[in-house]
Design an enzyme around this catalytic site. Structure first.
Site, mmCIF file in Angstrom:
data_model
loop_
_atom_site.group_PDB
_atom_site.id
_atom_site.type_symbol
_atom_site.label_atom_id
_atom_site.label_comp_id
_atom_site.label_asym_id
_atom_site.label_seq_id
_atom_site.Cartn_x
_atom_site.Cartn_y
_atom_site.Cartn_z
ATOM 1 N N LYS A 33 0.819 -1.224 0.000
ATOM 2 C CA LYS A 33 0.000 0.000 0.000
ATOM 3 C C LYS A 33 0.852 1.274 0.000
ATOM 4 C CE LYS A 33 -0.758 0.618 5.001
ATOM 5 N NZ LYS A 33 -0.184 1.949 5.125
ATOM 6 N N THR A 34 1.948 1.285 0.757
ATOM 7 C CA THR A 34 2.775 2.493 0.812
ATOM 8 C C THR A 34 3.403 2.778 -0.548
ATOM 9 O OG1 THR A 34 3.280 2.048 3.145
ATOM 10 C CG2 THR A 34 4.687 3.616 1.999
ATOM 11 N N ASP A 219 -4.028 7.730 4.878
ATOM 12 C CA ASP A 219 -3.483 6.401 5.129
ATOM 13 C C ASP A 219 -4.145 5.799 6.368
ATOM 14 O OD1 ASP A 219 -1.903 4.162 4.898
ATOM 15 O OD2 ASP A 219 -0.154 5.067 5.872
ATOM 16 N N GLU A 220 -4.198 4.476 6.446
ATOM 17 C CA GLU A 220 -4.766 3.758 7.597
ATOM 18 C C GLU A 220 -6.164 4.289 7.939
ATOM 19 O OE1 GLU A 220 -3.372 1.183 8.552
ATOM 20 O OE2 GLU A 220 -1.191 1.344 8.450
ATOM 21 N N GLN A 250 -7.899 -5.037 9.421
ATOM 22 C CA GLN A 250 -6.834 -4.680 10.354
ATOM 23 C C GLN A 250 -7.231 -3.521 11.270
ATOM 24 O OE1 GLN A 250 -2.609 -5.106 8.896
ATOM 25 N NE2 GLN A 250 -3.588 -5.009 6.895
ATOM 26 N N ARG A 598 1.577 -11.446 10.044
ATOM 27 C CA ARG A 598 2.934 -10.921 10.282
ATOM 28 C C ARG A 598 3.977 -11.934 9.816
ATOM 29 N NH1 ARG A 598 1.633 -6.533 9.600
ATOM 30 N NH2 ARG A 598 -0.338 -7.551 9.145
#
Length: 734
Positions: A33-34, A219-220, A250, A598
């Site tokens: 995503k970044t 973002d987020e 998330q 993770r």
């Protein structure tokens, strides 16, 4: 096509090139995503010729904002003038320019948590409110929630009525708000609240920033609260060029105010929105991703999506069920040794900080370096260190360092200046700080509050010190925790942080319990030596090869080749509170999803058939989430459920569909046992004993009273006659 766009996959490219109108990028874990966001910004500047001045990108941390800005600057040399900021930084910039429009001076101060606490302390003192019963943290927590929901002091009183407690909270809230106004100051919550107020009430200011920011990126987005949502929606205006990036799977910070509805209802809030799903994962093997999906797909409140990867299936998840938490920790440490390689590749992700202790000890025994992220090593945590200092004083009252640490913990009105005077006097007299504090004339020279509390502290330490050879370490601990007021002070704060500290204190009872189980005759001196040797190991050098220990909440955004998820038991993970409501269980399930994703190469999940936490041992049931994983993706110890009577067998493996049992609040239960034990010891001083009475003692067993004094009794036990102090010794009549 330009290089950085060519490097994107089809969905990432589609998102980067879609520049007009509302856009929701559902970016799954490890989906890049970044990279997609920074390429989109670079494309706007370099190919669409958008002035960087007209772009606003907001995120949650300075680290994330800095990383995004750095990446954009590498892709284009025209990034100056663009706002890539956290929400609070963006709001502060706007308020600095227009504070006068809402009644503030432009040079307003921003108060930090310490300043806030001081203000509330002064208010409580002025209103004669007991700060032990109603702590500053209690009021500040409520005030923060009110501001987040745009509830003013007057609104609070109107909504909650005139009951004493609610009226008192309303008064403190009002005084707090007036103090900030008078001092031309804002707290962190005000930065969001006042920025939204400014934009809502001043059309000219709102239009100024709408004209400036043609393109807004968030973002987020799943972590935004109501004020953050209103802030970006106000700035977007009719132009509608808002791009939000996030993953509803998330959203794990609802307890901190995040509103998952913001991302779930994006298309409703911004009609005509384009939705692009980034589902290709570049982090994990397919077995790990499929296992994660089999869990998260049980949530009702989510967007329909599924991560996939071109990577191979890889190892199945390994499940291990130990006999107890020590067996579990030993298994994890053993697996790390067996797999080998760089220790930086390993992470142990647990649900609560209190779980770290057994893993720290297991790793230490094997000489495996580790570091604890998102928190201190277990024995370095403030509350644990405080109680160790109390116990050191019981063992050795000449320990000035320990007394100096806890002399005002909890608050006793003995401030730094007073302590310095006491230390000077002790130096002149050539005696310990404790002896000086125990002098009646010295105590009498202190303030009334300090004099009373200092006398009580000296009495507690002296009485326990005199009786320590006749008491179990756990009884000494309970007496200190309760009689010093330490436990109550934390309970009165009623915050997430104070609850976490109580968890750690109750978990420390498990440490004591373990040593007492191994050696029922262990002395306080021996116990303190063992703990000192254990806690002196330094594992904080991040440059060294070390296993990472952290909570699941702290792990969001990170990745590791090898991950262990311990404590997979109902009541621990998911926590018992999750069973109160469906939304709570879904958030815990999202946390499980975050933990699973993770792992890049291998994942281990573990549980313990019996677990001692907060000083109490219970048999456990395997986590509902563990049972939800499709059996095709997991191996190791069997996960069983009973078949129905019509199935013809006793057990079958597979997914359990029934609603799990509702575990009781073990933390509250453990705290209650601690208080009950301390109270029972104290009340023994009011009991009347006579020669011949039969009594029981947790360390010496049953015995017969042979003589009685005003403050002590002598009891004949199997191993001889013991002299016990009434009010201290944990004795009771049979």
């Amino acid at each position: 096509m330009i290089n950085y766009i060519e490097e994107l996959n089809d969905k990432q490219r589609e998102a980067a090139l879609h520049t007009e109108g509302p856009l929701l990028i559902l970016a799954g874990a490890g989906s890049g995503k970044t990279k997609t966001m920074t390429c989109r910004i670079a494309y706007l500047i370099g190919e669409k010729y958008v002035n960087p001045y007209n772009i606003l990108a907001v995120t949650f941390t300075n680290k994330a904002a800095g990383e995004m800005r750095e990446r954009v600057e590498k892709l284009t040399d025209m990034a100056s003038g663009m706002w890539i900021l956290t929400f609070h930084s963006a709001c502060l910039r706007i308020l600095r320019a227009h504070a006068e429009d809402i009644g503030y001076g432009r040079d307003f101060a921003v108060y930090d948590p310490s300043d806030q606490k001081t203000i509330v302390k002064n208010i409580l003192k002025a209103r004669n409110i007991d700060s032990k019963k109603f702590t500053p943290a209690f009021f500040l927590g409520i005030i923060s929630k009110c501001k987040e929901s745009e509830i003013s002091p007057a609104d609070y009183v109107r909504i909650n009525g005139d009951e004493y407690k609610e009226k008192m909270i309303g008064q403190v809230y009002r005084d707090y708000a007036e103090t900030l106004r008078k001092n031309n100051a804002m707290d962190f919550d005000d930065l969001l609240l006042r920025a939204v107020e400014l934009l809502e009430k001043n059309e000219d200011v709102l239009e100024k920033y709408r004209r400036r920011f043609h393109y807004i990126m968030v973002d987020e987005y799943q972590d935004t609260n109501m004020l953050q949502y209103k802030f970006v929606r106000l700035l977007t205006g009719s132009r509608g060029n808002i791009c939000v990036v996030g993953d509803d799977d998330q959203c794990i910070y609802q307890w901190r105010g995040a509103d998952i509805r913001n991302i779930l209802e994006f298309e409703k809030d911004f009609p005509g929105a384009k939705v692009i799903k980034l589902e290709q994962n570049y982090r994990s093997t397919s077995n790990i991703l499929d296992a994660a999906h089999s869990v998260i797909s049980r949530n009702r409140g989510r967007k329909n999506k599924k991560l996939w990867t071109e990577s191979e299936a890889g190892h199945k998840i390994v499940y291990f069920r130990g006999d107890n938490e020590r067996d579990e920790a030993d298994y994890v440490a053993g697996e790390i040794n067996r797999v080998g390689g760089s220790l930086r590749n390993f992470a142990i992700l647990y649900r609560t900080n209190a779980q770290s202790r057994t893993f720290e000890e297991a790793l230490s025994r094997r000489g495996i370096p580790y570091r604890v992220l998102g928190g201190l090593r277990y024995y370095d945590r403030k509350e644990v260190k405080d109680m160790l200092c109390y116990m050191r004083l019981v063992q050795n009252s000449a320990d000035d360092l320990s007394l100096e640490r806890i002399i005002n913990e909890p608050k006793r009105g003995i401030g730094g200046k007073t302590v310095e005077k006491l230390k000077t006097l002790a130096g002149v007299r050539g005696e310990s700080l404790f002896d000086t504090l125990g002098d009646g004339e010295v105590i009498g020279s202190l303030s009334a509050k300090a004099s009373k509390s200092a006398g009580e502290l000296v009495s507690i330490i002296e009485s326990l010190s005199a009786e320590k050879s006749n008491m179990r370490i756990s009884d000494i601990y309970d007496a200190l925790l309760v009689n010093t007021g330490y436990l109550k002070a934390l309970e009165d704060q009623n915050t997430v942080e104070s609850e976490s500290r109580i968890e750690n204190l109750m978990e420390f009872k498990s440490v004591i319990y373990d040593y007492e189980q191994e050696d029922s005759n262990i002395t306080l001196a021996e116990f303190m030596e063992k703990i000192a040797l254990l806690s002196d190991v330094d594992n904080h050098d991040e440059n060294e090869e070390a296993v990472t220990l952290m909570t699941l909440h702290s792990a969001k955004g990170l990745e590791f080749p090898y991950v262990f998820m311990p404590g997979m038991e109902d009541g621990l993970f998911p926590g018992w509170r999750a069973f109160d409501r469906e939304e709570g269980l879904e958030e815990e399930r999202r946390l499980c999803y975050v933990g699973i994703t993770r792992a890049k190469e291998r994942l281990w999940m573990t549980s313990a058939a019996s677990r001692t936490m907060y000083g109490k041992t219970d048999y456990t049931r395997e986590s509902q989430f563990l049972r939800e994983i499709d059996s095709r993706y997991i191996e190791g110890d069997a996960i069983y459920e009973k078949k129905s009577r019509t199935s013809g067998g006793e057990f079958s493996s597979g997914i359990v569909k029934e609603v799990p049992y509702r575990p009781f609040d073990k933390l509250k239960y453990a705290s209650a046992l601690t208080r009950e034990n301390a109270t029972r010891m104290k009340e023994s001083g009011s009991l009347e004993f006579s020669g011949g009475d039969r009594v029981s003692h947790p360390k010496f067993g049953e015995g017969t009273v042979v003589s009685c004094g005003a403050k002590t009794i002598e009891v004949k036990f199997a191993d001889g006659i013991k002299k016990l102090a009434l009010g201290i010794a944990p004795i009771k009549k049979i």
